[in-house]
Design an enzyme around this catalytic site. Structure first.
Site, short mmCIF file in Angstrom:
data_model
loop_
_atom_site.label_atom_id
_atom_site.label_comp_id
_atom_site.label_asym_id
_atom_site.label_seq_id
_atom_site.Cartn_x
_atom_site.Cartn_y
_atom_site.Cartn_z
N LYS A 1 -51.97 -30.87 -80.89
CA LYS A 1 -53.29 -31.08 -80.27
C LYS A 1 -53.65 -29.88 -79.39
CE LYS A 1 -52.03 -33.38 -76.09
NZ LYS A 1 -52.30 -34.17 -74.99
N LYS B 1 -42.35 -34.18 -73.11
CA LYS B 1 -42.22 -33.31 -71.94
C LYS B 1 -40.80 -33.22 -71.41
CE LYS B 1 -46.97 -33.16 -70.42
NZ LYS B 1 -47.98 -33.51 -69.47
N LYS C 1 -54.14 -27.68 -72.60
CA LYS C 1 -54.47 -26.76 -71.51
C LYS C 1 -53.37 -25.75 -71.30
CE LYS C 1 -56.71 -30.46 -68.89
NZ LYS C 1 -56.33 -31.57 -68.02
P1 TYM Z 1 -55.87 -34.98 -69.40
O1 TYM Z 1 -56.27 -34.36 -68.12
O2 TYM Z 1 -54.70 -34.43 -70.13
O3 TYM Z 1 -57.10 -34.96 -70.41
C1 TYM Z 1 -58.37 -35.43 -70.03
C2 TYM Z 1 -59.00 -36.18 -71.18
O4 TYM Z 1 -59.10 -35.32 -72.33
C3 TYM Z 1 -58.55 -35.96 -73.47
N1 TYM Z 1 -57.94 -34.94 -74.33
C4 TYM Z 1 -58.29 -34.72 -75.61
N2 TYM Z 1 -59.19 -35.32 -76.40
C5 TYM Z 1 -59.30 -34.85 -77.68
N3 TYM Z 1 -58.58 -33.80 -78.15
C6 TYM Z 1 -57.66 -33.19 -77.39
N4 TYM Z 1 -56.95 -32.16 -77.88
C7 TYM Z 1 -57.47 -33.64 -76.05
N5 TYM Z 1 -56.67 -33.25 -75.03
C8 TYM Z 1 -56.96 -34.05 -73.99
C9 TYM Z 1 -57.51 -36.93 -72.91
O5 TYM Z 1 -57.25 -37.97 -73.81
C10 TYM Z 1 -58.17 -37.39 -71.64
O6 TYM Z 1 -59.04 -38.47 -71.92
N6 TYM Z 1 -53.51 -39.20 -68.12
C11 TYM Z 1 -54.80 -38.58 -68.28
C12 TYM Z 1 -55.61 -38.56 -67.01
C13 TYM Z 1 -55.76 -39.88 -66.34
C14 TYM Z 1 -56.60 -40.95 -66.73
C15 TYM Z 1 -56.42 -41.96 -65.75
C16 TYM Z 1 -57.49 -41.13 -67.79
C17 TYM Z 1 -55.11 -40.26 -65.20
N7 TYM Z 1 -55.51 -41.51 -64.85
C18 TYM Z 1 -57.09 -43.18 -65.82
C19 TYM Z 1 -58.16 -42.36 -67.87
C20 TYM Z 1 -57.96 -43.35 -66.90
C21 TYM Z 1 -54.59 -37.12 -68.69
O7 TYM Z 1 -53.58 -36.53 -68.46
O8 TYM Z 1 -55.70 -36.55 -69.23
#
Ligand code: TYM
Length: 328
Positions: A192, A111, A195
């Protein structure tokens, strides 16, 4: 009974990668564990957000959580910024983290690539994530593969604090699925699914219309070999589609390969459109009902109260162990 914690950022376009990698696990885990599911709005302000849209997206994710089957009677569902302990613990953990380990986070490197200076929040983001998890003494964190490094960092920080002070934190484990942990972009299977990608056909959002689902899958990148075979290295596009098929249908990949032996990509893709559309239709229907209901805010309010009760206990322990405050 184990404690489970996870979160999703309210940045719009929640896609099948988020669902198949993470959110699908949330539902499964709530039957036998004490689950806490958060909408991590403070993470999303690491990049600029429109305040009005952020609120709407926060409610969208909350409604989606419920639409996929998270039951607020079984699990706690709440918004991160409604519980002050996240920011409070984040500072304590920041003082027990190192710039070196944060610089190694691949998400930060991606990023901030090519920029002379990056927002400090992007840099310290994994510490806030560690605070989310440690605040609730979580044993299990269901996430997609892209969060592996962040979970490792969270464990390192927890172990470091436990060794330096009194044992303060539970050291959590990540939980990753076989099919779905890394869903790739449909237009470019070397990246990957995300969003924020510009090409809307690179992803399938959970609320997409059937026509958009069809278009995205029918134009998905494959290869010129013409056989439906799982081989991520040489056939990343087809392997990604097989992964999606397997995750939605519950069928094992070797069985799907057998079923489509001798078939062309067109037939396979048509069936994948069907499987995906059928899986997403009930989610969309429930989403529309829940999103409009007055109950949603009440569920989040109740969730924040329940989450806060746990968070306050942890913060009391943290302050005690660190010698912070006088408890007055
Ligand atoms: P975020 O919001 O980007 O994504 C949410 C969840 O979706 C999973 N994910 C994917 N899994 C498979 N294939 C993909 N292409 C893909 N893109 C996203 C992510 O691994 C995630 O589980 N940092 C985290 C949010 C967060 C969090 C936490 C998670 C903040 N605090 C505490 C667990 C525990 C995030 O940005 O996820």
């Amino acid at each position: 009974m184990k404690r489970v914690f996870s979160g999703v950022q309210p940045t719009g376009n929640i896609h099948i990668g988020n669902y198949l990698g993470a959110i699908r696990q949330f539902v499964e885990l709530q039957e036998e564990n004490e689950c806490i599911y958060c909408i991590v709005d403070m993470h999303s302000i690491t990049v600029p957000q429109n305040p009005k849209e952020l609120r709407q997206h926060t409610l969208d994710v909350a409604a989606l959580y419920l639409a996929v089957g998270i039951d607020p009677k079984k699990s706690i569902v709440f918004v991160q910024s409604d519980v002050p302990g996240h920011a409070e613990l984040s500072w304590v953990l920041t003082c027990n983290s190192y710039t070196g380990e944060l610089s190694r986070m691949t998400q930060f490197k991606d990023k901030s690539k090519g920029k002379e200076s990056a927002p400090a929040g992007l840099f310290t983001y994994p510490i806030l994530m560690a605070a989310d998890i440690l605040l609730y003494d979580a044993d299990i964190v269901p996430v997609g593969n892209d969060q592996k490094q962040h979970i490792e960092l969270c464990r390192d920080i927890a172990i470091r604090v436990n060794n330096k002070y009194k044992k303060t934190f539970v050291v959590p484990d990540g939980r990753f699925l076989k099919a779905g942990a890394r869903i790739m972009a449909l237009d470019d299977p070397s990246k990957k699914m995300s969003k924020s990608a510009e090409n809307i056909y690179s992803r399938i959002s959970l609320l997409d219309e059937p026509s958009k689902i069809k278009k995205s899958i029918m134009r998905a990148t494959t290869d010129s070999e013409g056989s439906i075979r799982f081989d991520p290295e040489n056939k990343p596009g087809v392997s990604n589609l097989l992964n999606i098929y397997s995750a939605f249908s519950g069928k094992e990949i070797p069985d799907i390969e057998k079923e489509y032996e001798g078939c062309g990509y067109g037939d396979f893709k048509k069936d994948l459109v069907e499987v995906t559309t059928q899986a997403l239709a009930p989610i969309k229907e429930r989403f529309n009902e829940i999103r409009q209901s007055d109950e949603l805010i009440q569920i989040l309010k109740d969730g924040a109260q329940r989450a806060n009760a746990i968070a306050e206990k942890t913060m009391k322990r943290v302050k005690e162990n660190f010698g912070l405050g006088l408890g007055v």
